[in-house]
Design an enzyme around this catalytic site. Sequence first.
Site, PDB file in Angstrom:
ATOM      1  N   ARG A  53       1.038  -1.725  -0.123  1.00 58.14           N
ATOM      2  CA  ARG A  53       0.086  -0.225  -0.083  1.00 58.14           C
ATOM      3  C   ARG A  53       0.910   1.107   0.364  1.00 58.14           C
ATOM      4  NH1 ARG A  53       1.807   1.898   3.624  1.00 58.14           N
ATOM      5  NH2 ARG A  53       0.706   3.765   3.365  1.00 58.14           N
ATOM      6  N   GLY A  54       0.102   2.533  -0.143  1.00 57.34           N
ATOM      7  CA  GLY A  54       0.875   3.588  -0.481  1.00 57.34           C
ATOM      8  C   GLY A  54       1.286   4.062  -1.823  1.00 57.34           C
ATOM      9  N   ALA A  55       0.855   4.833  -2.442  1.00 59.40           N
ATOM     10  CA  ALA A  55       0.552   5.358  -3.193  1.00 59.40           C
ATOM     11  C   ALA A  55       2.289   4.910  -4.579  1.00 59.40           C
ATOM     12  CB  ALA A  55       0.507   6.392  -3.866  1.00 59.40           C
ATOM     13  N   ARG A  96      -6.969  -0.647  -7.036  1.00 52.45           N
ATOM     14  CA  ARG A  96      -7.894   0.421  -6.228  1.00 52.45           C
ATOM     15  C   ARG A  96      -8.013   1.556  -6.814  1.00 52.45           C
ATOM     16  NH1 ARG A  96      -4.291   1.532  -1.184  1.00 52.45           N
ATOM     17  NH2 ARG A  96      -6.302   2.430  -0.333  1.00 52.45           N
ATOM     18  N   ASP A 244      -1.856  10.723  -2.755  1.00 49.32           N
ATOM     19  CA  ASP A 244      -2.413   9.118  -3.395  1.00 49.32           C
ATOM     20  C   ASP A 244      -2.692   9.915  -4.499  1.00 49.32           C
ATOM     21  OD1 ASP A 244      -2.478   8.202  -0.796  1.00 49.32           O
ATOM     22  OD2 ASP A 244      -3.108   7.088  -2.346  1.00 49.32           O
ATOM     23  N   LYS A 255      -5.091   9.764   2.884  1.00 50.97           N
ATOM     24  CA  LYS A 255      -5.520   8.840   3.441  1.00 50.97           C
ATOM     25  C   LYS A 255      -7.019   9.743   4.482  1.00 50.97           C
ATOM     26  CE  LYS A 255      -5.381   5.557   3.708  1.00 50.97           C
ATOM     27  NZ  LYS A 255      -6.328   4.578   2.667  1.00 50.97           N
TER      28      LYS A 255
HETATM   29  O1  MRU Z   1      -4.318   3.289   1.536  1.00 50.20           O
HETATM   30  P1  MRU Z   1      -3.246   3.426   1.840  1.00 50.20           P
HETATM   31  O2  MRU Z   1      -3.028   3.073   2.872  1.00 50.20           O
HETATM   32  O3  MRU Z   1      -2.715   2.583   0.721  1.00 50.20           O
HETATM   33  O4  MRU Z   1      -3.097   4.941   1.697  1.00 50.20           O
HETATM   34  C1  MRU Z   1      -2.259   5.618   2.047  1.00 50.20           C
HETATM   35  C2  MRU Z   1      -1.639   6.934   2.075  1.00 50.20           C
HETATM   36  O5  MRU Z   1      -2.537   7.963   2.077  1.00 50.20           O
HETATM   37  C3  MRU Z   1      -0.064   7.309   1.837  1.00 50.20           C
HETATM   38  O6  MRU Z   1      -0.346   9.191   2.306  1.00 50.20           O
HETATM   39  C4  MRU Z   1      -0.114   7.407   0.391  1.00 50.20           C
HETATM   40  O7  MRU Z   1      -0.231   6.580  -0.268  1.00 50.20           O
HETATM   41  C5  MRU Z   1       1.490   8.427   0.454  1.00 50.20           C
HETATM   42  S1  MRU Z   1       2.324   7.278   0.448  1.00 50.20           S
HETATM   43  C6  MRU Z   1       4.214   7.894   0.325  1.00 50.20           C
END
Ligand code: MRU
Length: 363
Positions: A53-55, A96, A244, A255
């Site tokens: 997870r995380g963009a 997603r 994201d 988030k």
């Molecule tokens: O749902 P997630 O855990 O994938 O959400 C992640 C976030 O909101 C992060 O802040 C975002 O992806 C940036 S990661 C460098």
Amino acid sequence: MADNILSIETVALDDGKNALKIIDQTRLPGTVKILSLTRQKDIWNAIYLLQVRGAPAIGVAAAIGVYLAARDIKAANYDAFYAKFKKAKEYLASSRPTAVNLFWALDRMEKVVLDNKGEPPAKLVALLHDEAVAIRDEDIWVCRSIGEYGLTLIKNGDGILTHCNAGQLATVKYGTALAPIHLGREKGLNFKVFTDETRPLLQGARLSAFEMVSAGVDTTVICDNMASQVMKNKWVKACFVGCDRVAANGDAANKIGTSGVAILAKHYGIPFYVCAPTSTIDLTIKKGSDIVIEERKAEEVTEMWYRERMAPAGVKVFNPAFDVTDNELITGIITEYGIARPPYAQSIRKIFEEKKKQSGSKK
Ligand code: MRU
């Protein structure tokens, strides 16, 4: 506690096993389990279930995933290969909706196929391998560069508040919002980090806290509703968050809960920085309200972290995974090519001009 987090690979291609290698983030912080995924269904699930997870990490996982799909394509010629590749790409893209890095990485992979029209499948697979590896490797310097720019905004001993996890676990290395902290540690600086727990999936309490503690950083977990008090106490010098998708006007989706942090920061006069690789900036989206916001299952709110169901059966649940922070609440958007400041329509364009100028020279 694991070894220093910086020594663990979050997302990688295992060429020996032809597998996507990830840390299963749903098991953290209790268990550090490395998954080796070869089937497309398992890779799709890993993204959907937030095992990865995380963009930026999602983008890298998808690039590796679609390369692995391409390896398995049986096709006699280019057209047959491309038709099957396109299907595999669309399948992973459906995992997603909000993080643009997923689509950015898959489009980049598709471009390799399109730019090599007519080539035999074996050659296309080899080129896709190299592109997936390049996307992964680039993420390291991109995050390091964001970290360097971020470090210019804070000084030793500062209190930093972050929301969700935009750290190494969300990227290949360093992270975005947590990159200044990791780089600061490398340079002997110490920060006091406040990680919002980040309801409902607790990326702050489970992941950012794990990552920061494992890196030896002074870390305090707070419930999301405590951020105001912590700011009022003057414990926070700056907020750093990831994102994201950033729209062309600087509105930034991150988030759920991030926009509330930005509103509090403005109230208390604390700078609020969004850390965004250019791969997270979507110039095709004019403003934040046009960004598709993922909604997830009700059980994440009512049951997931409780021994028994916490909210009454039958109650309605609203569970958006992200919200949009209006650009006027953002002090700066930190990219790998510099810090964009308001007005964002102009400054973001300048960042992309700089990227174009430098493209090819930083790999
Ligand atoms: O749902 P997630 O855990 O994938 O959400 C992640 C976030 O909101 C992060 O802040 C975002 O992806 C940036 S990661 C460098």
